[in-house]
Design a protein around this motif. Structure first.
Motif, PDB file in Angstrom:
ATOM      1  N   TYR B 160       0.832  -1.202   0.000  1.00  0.00           N
ATOM      2  CA  TYR B 160       0.000   0.000   0.000  1.00  0.00           C
ATOM      3  C   TYR B 160       0.873   1.262   0.000  1.00  0.00           C
ATOM      4  O   TYR B 160       0.768   2.102  -0.885  1.00  0.00           O
ATOM      5  N   GLU B 161       1.749   1.357   0.972  1.00  0.00           N
ATOM      6  CA  GLU B 161       2.604   2.535   1.099  1.00  0.00           C
ATOM      7  C   GLU B 161       3.484   2.701  -0.133  1.00  0.00           C
ATOM      8  O   GLU B 161       3.659   3.797  -0.645  1.00  0.00           O
ATOM      9  N   GLY B 162       4.041   1.591  -0.590  1.00  0.00           N
ATOM     10  CA  GLY B 162       4.948   1.647  -1.719  1.00  0.00           C
ATOM     11  C   GLY B 162       4.262   2.117  -2.991  1.00  0.00           C
ATOM     12  O   GLY B 162       4.763   2.986  -3.699  1.00  0.00           O
ATOM     13  N   PHE B 163       3.095   1.569  -3.249  1.00  0.00           N
ATOM     14  CA  PHE B 163       2.433   1.952  -4.495  1.00  0.00           C
ATOM     15  C   PHE B 163       1.881   3.372  -4.400  1.00  0.00           C
ATOM     16  O   PHE B 163       1.881   4.120  -5.378  1.00  0.00           O
ATOM     17  N   LYS B 164       1.468   3.725  -3.203  1.00  0.00           N
ATOM     18  CA  LYS B 164       0.998   5.090  -2.991  1.00  0.00           C
ATOM     19  C   LYS B 164       2.151   6.064  -3.235  1.00  0.00           C
ATOM     20  O   LYS B 164       1.992   7.091  -3.904  1.00  0.00           O
ATOM     21  N   ALA B 165       3.325   5.711  -2.736  1.00  0.00           N
ATOM     22  CA  ALA B 165       4.479   6.599  -2.873  1.00  0.00           C
ATOM     23  C   ALA B 165       4.879   6.775  -4.333  1.00  0.00           C
ATOM     24  O   ALA B 165       5.178   7.888  -4.774  1.00  0.00           O
ATOM     25  N   VAL B 166       4.870   5.686  -5.092  1.00  0.00           N
ATOM     26  CA  VAL B 166       5.315   5.815  -6.482  1.00  0.00           C
ATOM     27  C   VAL B 166       4.239   6.525  -7.316  1.00  0.00           C
ATOM     28  O   VAL B 166       4.544   7.255  -8.267  1.00  0.00           O
ATOM     29  N   THR B 167       2.988   6.343  -6.938  1.00  0.00           N
ATOM     30  CA  THR B 167       1.923   7.078  -7.622  1.00  0.00           C
ATOM     31  C   THR B 167       2.090   8.574  -7.356  1.00  0.00           C
ATOM     32  O   THR B 167       2.028   9.410  -8.268  1.00  0.00           O
ATOM     33  N   ALA B 191      -7.527  -4.970  -8.309  1.00  0.00           N
ATOM     34  CA  ALA B 191      -7.741  -5.340  -6.916  1.00  0.00           C
ATOM     35  C   ALA B 191      -6.432  -5.358  -6.154  1.00  0.00           C
ATOM     36  O   ALA B 191      -5.356  -5.404  -6.737  1.00  0.00           O
ATOM     37  N   GLY B 192      -6.547  -5.267  -4.866  1.00  0.00           N
ATOM     38  CA  GLY B 192      -5.376  -5.450  -4.023  1.00  0.00           C
ATOM     39  C   GLY B 192      -4.875  -4.189  -3.353  1.00  0.00           C
ATOM     40  O   GLY B 192      -5.300  -3.078  -3.636  1.00  0.00           O
ATOM     41  N   ARG B 193      -3.945  -4.405  -2.435  1.00  0.00           N
ATOM     42  CA  ARG B 193      -3.385  -3.328  -1.626  1.00  0.00           C
ATOM     43  C   ARG B 193      -2.658  -2.289  -2.478  1.00  0.00           C
ATOM     44  O   ARG B 193      -2.679  -1.102  -2.180  1.00  0.00           O
ATOM     45  N   ARG B 194      -2.025  -2.733  -3.544  1.00  0.00           N
ATOM     46  CA  ARG B 194      -1.305  -1.779  -4.368  1.00  0.00           C
ATOM     47  C   ARG B 194      -2.286  -0.803  -5.014  1.00  0.00           C
ATOM     48  O   ARG B 194      -2.038   0.395  -5.086  1.00  0.00           O
ATOM     49  N   PHE B 195      -3.399  -1.334  -5.447  1.00  0.00           N
ATOM     50  CA  PHE B 195      -4.385  -0.483  -6.085  1.00  0.00           C
ATOM     51  C   PHE B 195      -4.966   0.511  -5.077  1.00  0.00           C
ATOM     52  O   PHE B 195      -5.212   1.670  -5.402  1.00  0.00           O
ATOM     53  N   GLU B 196      -5.140   0.059  -3.845  1.00  0.00           N
ATOM     54  CA  GLU B 196      -5.631   0.986  -2.817  1.00  0.00           C
ATOM     55  C   GLU B 196      -4.650   2.135  -2.622  1.00  0.00           C
ATOM     56  O   GLU B 196      -5.050   3.289  -2.444  1.00  0.00           O
ATOM     57  N   GLY B 197      -3.374   1.817  -2.656  1.00  0.00           N
ATOM     58  CA  GLY B 197      -2.371   2.868  -2.535  1.00  0.00           C
ATOM     59  C   GLY B 197      -2.466   3.833  -3.705  1.00  0.00           C
ATOM     60  O   GLY B 197      -2.330   5.053  -3.546  1.00  0.00           O
ATOM     61  N   PHE B 198      -2.715   3.285  -4.871  1.00  0.00           N
ATOM     62  CA  PHE B 198      -2.872   4.081  -6.094  1.00  0.00           C
ATOM     63  C   PHE B 198      -4.021   5.078  -5.932  1.00  0.00           C
ATOM     64  O   PHE B 198      -3.884   6.278  -6.196  1.00  0.00           O
ATOM     65  N   LEU B 199      -5.161   4.572  -5.445  1.00  0.00           N
ATOM     66  CA  LEU B 199      -6.331   5.440  -5.245  1.00  0.00           C
ATOM     67  C   LEU B 199      -6.064   6.497  -4.185  1.00  0.00           C
ATOM     68  O   LEU B 199      -6.416   7.674  -4.350  1.00  0.00           O
ATOM     69  N   ALA B 200      -5.408   6.091  -3.104  1.00  0.00           N
ATOM     70  CA  ALA B 200      -5.154   7.026  -2.003  1.00  0.00           C
ATOM     71  C   ALA B 200      -4.305   8.198  -2.472  1.00  0.00           C
ATOM     72  O   ALA B 200      -4.548   9.353  -2.078  1.00  0.00           O
ATOM     73  N   ALA B 201      -3.309   7.910  -3.314  1.00  0.00           N
ATOM     74  CA  ALA B 201      -2.458   8.990  -3.800  1.00  0.00           C
ATOM     75  C   ALA B 201      -3.269   9.966  -4.648  1.00  0.00           C
ATOM     76  O   ALA B 201      -3.121  11.189  -4.531  1.00  0.00           O
ATOM     77  N   HIS B 202      -4.134   9.428  -5.482  1.00  0.00           N
ATOM     78  CA  HIS B 202      -4.981  10.305  -6.298  1.00  0.00           C
ATOM     79  C   HIS B 202      -5.824  11.208  -5.411  1.00  0.00           C
ATOM     80  O   HIS B 202      -5.964  12.411  -5.663  1.00  0.00           O
ATOM     81  N   GLU B 204      -5.267  12.236  -2.440  1.00  0.00           N
ATOM     82  CA  GLU B 204      -4.461  13.300  -1.833  1.00  0.00           C
ATOM     83  C   GLU B 204      -4.296  14.480  -2.780  1.00  0.00           C
ATOM     84  O   GLU B 204      -4.167  15.621  -2.355  1.00  0.00           O
ATOM     85  N   PHE B 205      -4.281  14.204  -4.063  1.00  0.00           N
ATOM     86  CA  PHE B 205      -4.110  15.263  -5.056  1.00  0.00           C
ATOM     87  C   PHE B 205      -5.453  15.804  -5.546  1.00  0.00           C
ATOM     88  O   PHE B 205      -5.501  16.620  -6.467  1.00  0.00           O
ATOM     89  N   GLY B 206      -6.507  15.277  -4.961  1.00  0.00           N
ATOM     90  CA  GLY B 206      -7.825  15.722  -5.390  1.00  0.00           C
ATOM     91  C   GLY B 206      -8.134  15.294  -6.815  1.00  0.00           C
ATOM     92  O   GLY B 206      -8.872  15.966  -7.541  1.00  0.00           O
ATOM     93  N   LEU B 207      -7.572  14.196  -7.223  1.00  0.00           N
ATOM     94  CA  LEU B 207      -7.792  13.725  -8.589  1.00  0.00           C
ATOM     95  C   LEU B 207      -8.591  12.430  -8.578  1.00  0.00           C
ATOM     96  O   LEU B 207      -8.691  11.745  -7.560  1.00  0.00           O
ATOM     97  N   GLU B 208      -9.119  12.110  -9.718  1.00  0.00           N
ATOM     98  CA  GLU B 208      -9.830  10.850  -9.815  1.00  0.00           C
ATOM     99  C   GLU B 208      -9.119   9.962 -10.838  1.00  0.00           C
ATOM    100  O   GLU B 208      -8.764  10.435 -11.922  1.00  0.00           O
ATOM    101  N   ALA B 209      -8.940   8.713 -10.506  1.00  0.00           N
ATOM    102  CA  ALA B 209      -8.276   7.802 -11.433  1.00  0.00           C
ATOM    103  C   ALA B 209      -9.269   7.350 -12.500  1.00  0.00           C
ATOM    104  O   ALA B 209     -10.458   7.224 -12.238  1.00  0.00           O
ATOM    105  N   ASP B 210      -8.745   7.124 -13.697  1.00  0.00           N
ATOM    106  CA  ASP B 210      -9.618   6.682 -14.783  1.00  0.00           C
ATOM    107  C   ASP B 210      -9.552   5.162 -14.922  1.00  0.00           C
ATOM    108  O   ASP B 210      -8.539   4.609 -15.347  1.00  0.00           O
TER     109      ASP B 210
END
Lengths: 335, 335
Positions: B160-167, B191-202, B204-210
DNA sequence: CCCTCTATTGACAACGCTGAACTACGTGCA
DNA sequence: TGCACGTAGTTCAGCGTTGTCAATAGAGGG
C-alpha cells in the motif's frame, strides 16, 4: 496423530516391515498379490517414507545438492529451476547451495557439509583437476556447463560451436569489425572456447579479428561489468559495427552503455549475447543470442546422475550439447 | 576412511557419546574443561554431525524448505538467494521446492512431502485461510510477501505505502493520466493493496483515477503478459501520460510494447515498476521502481523462523516492512 | 563426619528404515 | 524319492543421534 511408519503399514497389510520396504523400493521377490495389499495399506494409513530413517539405514536420502554461484544471475536461476523440476520428476528433492568462489566450490564438492545428499549437480566455473586435488568425491557429482576435469561426469555446453555460429551470423549479415565484451583474458587476449569459435568463424570468412576491440569486464556474472567495459570501449573511440557479449547479462549491460552514448542498435552496431536467458527476449531491441539447448543439458545431467545413483560405474563421461543461434532484432540489418 | 561419528569423538575425548552430543548442542551441564576437550577431539577427528541420525533421534534436521512459485522470475530468484544465504549463516540448509499453483502451495505447506524440513519459508501468492482448511501446520512456517492468513507468521510487504508513494511520485512530476498494467481484477476493477495505494495517492491530489486505463495481463509472473496487456491498451487508443506496472517484470514487458509502438519513455510517457529487481537498473531507460526493503524482510523471516524453532510459542505474528521509491530515468521529466 | 544437594556425566533405549542372512515352500528333474 | 533351486517372505542387527533417567562425585550444611 503420529505419522505412520513402515510398521503400521506392515501390520495393516499383514506382512513384515521388510516386505513393505521391498515393495516400496520395487525390489524383486514380492508376489503381485502382496504388492497390491501393501500399496493399499500404504494408501489407507497415508504412509510417507521417513527420509531420515532411510538415509540412516543406508537407503539413500533421495536428496540432491544443486550448487550454483548465485541465483540473481538469470542463467543460474533458470537452470536451477529446470534442474529442480527435472529432479522432482524423479522423486528427488533438491538442496540448493550457493558457492560463489573457488574455495566454496571446492568445499561444496569435496567437503562434508553437503554430505547428506546422495549426489550433486554443480555449476562450478572455477573447477579444475587441481582444485579437486585430482580426486573424485565418493558420491556421484555431475558438473554442468564447466570445463571437464576428467574426474566427474560432465555436461559440456556447445561454447565453441555456438559462438562460432553467432559470429558467422554477424559476418553473414555484413558486419565486419566485431567488438567483444569478455571476461577472462590470457596473455592480454580473450580466452576460452567461445573465443576460439569467434576466431574460427573469422577464418572461414578469410578475415582477421582485431584484438584491440576486445575488452574485459571485471566479472561476467552481472550486468554492471558489461556496462563498464562497454563504456570504456566507447571512450577509447574504437571503430566497430557489432558488439558481442560473452553472455546475455554482459550484453544487457553493454546495451545500456550503447544507448547511453546514443549509439543505435542495430542501426549503428549489432549486439549479441549468449545463453538464451528469458530477459534476452524483452530487451529493447530484443537480443540475438545463442541457445545452449537447456532442456537437453538438464536432461543429460539428471540422466547421468540417476544412472550413477543406480550403481552404474565406469570412468567419467561427457555429454556434449549442441547450440544454435536465436536471431532477434538486435542483430538486424540496418535500415 | 569412514566418516567419524560421535562415538569416535567420545573415545578420543574420553567421555561418553552423550556428553559430546550435549557439548555440540550447547546444553548446560558440561564443565568448561570437558567442553574444551570435546571440541579438540571434534577438530582432531574432523567430525561433522550426521543430520540423518540427528533427525531420526528427534534433534531436528537443520533443514529449511524454501518454497517459491518459480525461479525464472527475478523477484523470486533474488529473494530465494537472500534467504538461502541468510539461512546458511544460521547453519541451516535450504531445500528449494517449486510450487506454481494453489494446489502445489497447499501440498507444500500441509503435505508430508516437505516433512523432512524443520520449518519453511513460503512465497505462496494463492495462500489463504480456506486453502489451509483453517489449520496451521505442525511446524514453523513463515509466509513471505503474501497476504496474512492469521494462521502463520507473516512478513508483509509495504504494498500500500509503496504503491501510494510511487503514484505520488508521478503526480508530483506532473503526470496526470496514469495507466495501470495489472494482474487480478475484481468486479472489473483492479484489486489489491497496491491499487488501494494508487487510489489514495490520487485522493491526496484531489484527482480521480480513470478506470478505463487499467488493463489486466493474464499473469503477473512474466514479462510477456505485460507486453500483451500494454499492446492492447495502445491499440485501444487510450490517452495516458504514464504507465505503472504492478511489478518490474510486467513493466519490462510494457516497456518493450511501448518502444515497439514508437512511444518514447519518459518523453511521451513515464513508466514505473515495483520490486526493485536487478534488471530494473539495466533497462533502457533504467526503470523507476519501489524497493520493498528486501534485506529487512529476509531478516525478519529468518528471525521469526529461528525463534519458533527455538521453541517460542504464541499466536501468529506479522512483520510489516516499509517500502520506498527508487526514482530512475523511466519516470524522468520530459525534455 | 555424615547427609543432602547440585553439578556433571553416563547407560540405555528408542527414532524408522534397510542390508544380510536365513527360512519355508513348492517345482523340476535325475 | 531325493535333491537342487528359484520364489516369497522373515528375522535380526544395526545406521548415528538424542531424550530420559539413573549414577556419581564433590561441595556445603548441620
Amino acid at each position: 496423530m503420529k505419522r505412520p511408519t513402515l510398521a503400521d503399514v506392515a501390520a495393516m497389510a499383514g506382512v513384515s516391515p521388510k516386505t513393505v520396504s521391498n515393495v516400496l523400493r520395487d525390489r524383486p521377490y514380492a508376489a503381485t498379490a502382496t504388492r497390491e495389499r501393501v500399496w493399499e495399506a500404504v494408501a489407507a494409513v497415508g504412509y510417507r517414507v521417513n527420509r531420515a530413517g532411510r538415509a540412516l539405514a543406508g537407503g539413500g536420502s533421495g536428496r540432491i545438492a544443486v550448487v550454483v554461484p548465485n541465483l540473481h544471475q538469470p542463467y543460474y536461476a533458470e537452470n536451477a529451476e529446470r534442474l529442480i523440476l527435472a529432479l522432482a520428476a524423479q522423486n528427488l528433492t533438491s538442496t540448493l547451495r550457493i558457492a560463489s568462489n573457488a574455495d566454496a566450490e571446492r568445499e561444496a564438492i569435496l567437503g562434508a557439509t553437503t554430505a547428506d545428499a546422495d549426489g550433486m549437480i554443480v555449476f562450478a566455473p572455477h573447477i579444475n583437476a587441481e582444485l579437486l586435488d585430482g580426486k573424485a568425491p565418493n558420491r556421484p557429482v555431475v558438473q554442468f556447463g564447466s570445463t571437464p576435469t576428467g574426474l566427474l561426469d560432465t555436461v559440456v555446453m556447445g561454447e565453441y560451436e555456438g559462438f562460432k555460429a553467432v559470429t558467422r551470423h554477424l559476418l553473414d549479415t555484413g558486419r565486419r569489425r566485431l567488438a567483444l565484451v569478455w571476461n577472462a583474458t590470457r596473455n592480454g587476449r580473450p580466452a576460452g572456447r567461445r573465443f576460439e569459435g569467434f576466431l574460427a568463424a573469422h577464418e572461414e570468412f578469410g578475415l582477421e579479428a582485431d584484438p584491440a576491440l576486445a575488452v574485459a569486464g571485471s566479472d561476467w556474472d552481472r550486468r554492471a561489468p558489461g556496462f563498464e567495459a562497454m563504456t570504456g570501449l566507447l571512450a577509447s573511440g574504437g571503430d566497430f559495427d557489432a558488439v558481442m557479449g560473452i553472455n546475455d547479462a554482459v550484453a544487457v549491460g553493454a546495451l545500456r552503455a550503447l544507448r547511453t552514448h546514443g549509439v543505435r542498435v542495430p542501426d549503428d552496431v549489432a549486439l549479441t549475447g549468449f545463453d538464451d536467458t528469458d530477459e534476452a527476449e524483452f530487451t529493447v531491441p530484443p537480443l540475438t543470442t545463442v541457445s545452449p539447448e537447456h532442456e537437453a543439458m538438464v536432461g543429460a545431467a539428471v540422466r547421468m546422475l540417476t544412472e550413477r545413483l543406480g550403481g552404474s560405474a565406469g570412468p567419467p563421461r561427457e555429454y556434449h550439447a549442441a547450440a544454435h543461434v536465436i536471431p532477434r532484432a538486435s542483430s538486424g540489418v540496418p535500415r
